[in-house]
Design a protein around this motif. Structure first.
Motif, PDB file in Angstrom:
ATOM      1  N   VAL A  44       4.435   1.551   2.432  1.00  0.00           N
ATOM      2  CA  VAL A  44       4.372   0.196   1.021  1.00  0.00           C
ATOM      3  C   VAL A  44       3.017   0.350   0.389  1.00  0.00           C
ATOM      4  O   VAL A  44       2.959   0.207  -0.618  1.00  0.00           O
ATOM      5  CB  VAL A  44       5.071  -0.940   1.995  1.00  0.00           C
ATOM      6  N   THR A  45       2.091  -0.030   1.400  1.00  0.00           N
ATOM      7  CA  THR A  45       0.871   0.117   0.728  1.00  0.00           C
ATOM      8  C   THR A  45       0.617   1.251  -0.150  1.00  0.00           C
ATOM      9  O   THR A  45      -0.345   1.496  -1.046  1.00  0.00           O
ATOM     10  CB  THR A  45       0.293  -0.048   1.656  1.00  0.00           C
ATOM     11  N   LYS A  46       1.126   2.384   0.451  1.00  0.00           N
ATOM     12  CA  LYS A  46       0.317   3.654  -0.574  1.00  0.00           C
ATOM     13  C   LYS A  46       1.483   3.748  -1.699  1.00  0.00           C
ATOM     14  O   LYS A  46       1.103   4.889  -1.758  1.00  0.00           O
ATOM     15  CB  LYS A  46       0.086   4.820   0.717  1.00  0.00           C
ATOM     16  N   THR A 103      12.346  -4.018  -4.039  1.00  0.00           N
ATOM     17  CA  THR A 103      12.568  -5.295  -3.616  1.00  0.00           C
ATOM     18  C   THR A 103      13.276  -6.002  -2.665  1.00  0.00           C
ATOM     19  O   THR A 103      13.451  -6.610  -1.601  1.00  0.00           O
ATOM     20  CB  THR A 103      10.622  -6.254  -3.644  1.00  0.00           C
ATOM     21  N   VAL A 132       9.545  -5.156   4.712  1.00  0.00           N
ATOM     22  CA  VAL A 132       8.462  -4.382   5.391  1.00  0.00           C
ATOM     23  C   VAL A 132       8.940  -4.724   7.033  1.00  0.00           C
ATOM     24  O   VAL A 132       9.702  -4.044   7.764  1.00  0.00           O
ATOM     25  CB  VAL A 132       7.499  -5.308   5.174  1.00  0.00           C
ATOM     26  N   GLN A 185       4.407  -1.308  11.320  1.00  0.00           N
ATOM     27  CA  GLN A 185       3.325  -0.723  10.957  1.00  0.00           C
ATOM     28  C   GLN A 185       3.995   0.592  10.252  1.00  0.00           C
ATOM     29  O   GLN A 185       2.759   0.507   9.265  1.00  0.00           O
ATOM     30  CB  GLN A 185       2.374  -0.438  12.066  1.00  0.00           C
ATOM     31  N   LYS A 243       6.326   1.716   8.020  1.00  0.00           N
ATOM     32  CA  LYS A 243       7.299   1.292   7.838  1.00  0.00           C
ATOM     33  C   LYS A 243       5.654   0.053   5.862  1.00  0.00           C
ATOM     34  O   LYS A 243       5.520   1.009   4.757  1.00  0.00           O
ATOM     35  CB  LYS A 243       7.584  -0.507   7.662  1.00  0.00           C
ATOM     36  N   SER A 244       5.106  -0.716   6.901  1.00  0.00           N
ATOM     37  CA  SER A 244       3.386  -1.490   6.352  1.00  0.00           C
ATOM     38  C   SER A 244       3.079   0.089   5.402  1.00  0.00           C
ATOM     39  O   SER A 244       2.748  -0.101   4.446  1.00  0.00           O
ATOM     40  CB  SER A 244       2.764  -1.992   7.244  1.00  0.00           C
ATOM     41  N   GLU A 245       2.726   0.751   6.356  1.00  0.00           N
ATOM     42  CA  GLU A 245       1.593   1.841   6.153  1.00  0.00           C
ATOM     43  C   GLU A 245       2.073   2.732   4.458  1.00  0.00           C
ATOM     44  O   GLU A 245       1.780   2.284   3.979  1.00  0.00           O
ATOM     45  CB  GLU A 245       1.137   2.950   6.487  1.00  0.00           C
ATOM     46  N   PRO A 295       3.525  -0.056  -6.449  1.00  0.00           N
ATOM     47  CA  PRO A 295       4.413  -1.127  -6.233  1.00  0.00           C
ATOM     48  C   PRO A 295       5.825  -1.169  -6.353  1.00  0.00           C
ATOM     49  O   PRO A 295       6.302  -0.599  -7.291  1.00  0.00           O
ATOM     50  CB  PRO A 295       3.673  -1.947  -7.768  1.00  0.00           C
TER      51      PRO A 295
END
Length: 119
Positions: free
Chosen positions: A62-64, A73, A84, A56, A58-60, A67
């Motif tokens: 990446v979204t902040k 990637t 992720v 979670q 790491k996901s947050e 790209p």
């Protein structure tokens, strides 16, 4: 003749009731059993929580962030399952390396050998 008709009607009603009762029971059981079909390997709750927390976070992150480029990637994805999740729970997943399943080609070859009698 009239007794035969009454008997016939009684039998049909009994059969209809049995079919409806069986169908209702089948629907009830089929809705209750999928919950017991979970045969996944069990892990301790504390281990899963830590792994999910890191995923979670790491996901947050990446979204902040802006790209990722294609190379970034690919580099992140090559570290584990994806960019992720990383390698979280990688040992619990079924892959060709850790499963004893036979491929379709091997199964077909074995079936053909059994049919033709060759071994």
């Amino acid at each position: 003749m009239m007794n035969f008709t009454r008997c016939h009607t009684l039998i049909l009603r009994s059969i209809r009731f049995a079919v409806i009762a069986f169908t209702c029971t089948l629907l009830f059981v089929s809705n209750a059993l999928p919950a017991s079909a979970n045969t996944a390997p069990r892990t301790r709750a504390s281990e899963g929580s830590v792994q999910l927390d890191t995923i979670q976070e790491k996901s947050e992150a990446v979204t902040k962030a802006p790209p990722l480029s294609r190379k970034e990637t690919q580099r992140e994805a090559n570290k584990g399952l994806n960019e992720v999740q990383g390698d979280a729970n990688i040992n619990d997943m079924y892959r060709p390396e850790n499963s004893n399943a036979t491929s379709i080609i091997d199964q077909v070859e074995e079936a053909l050998e059994n049919v033709t009698g060759r071994e």
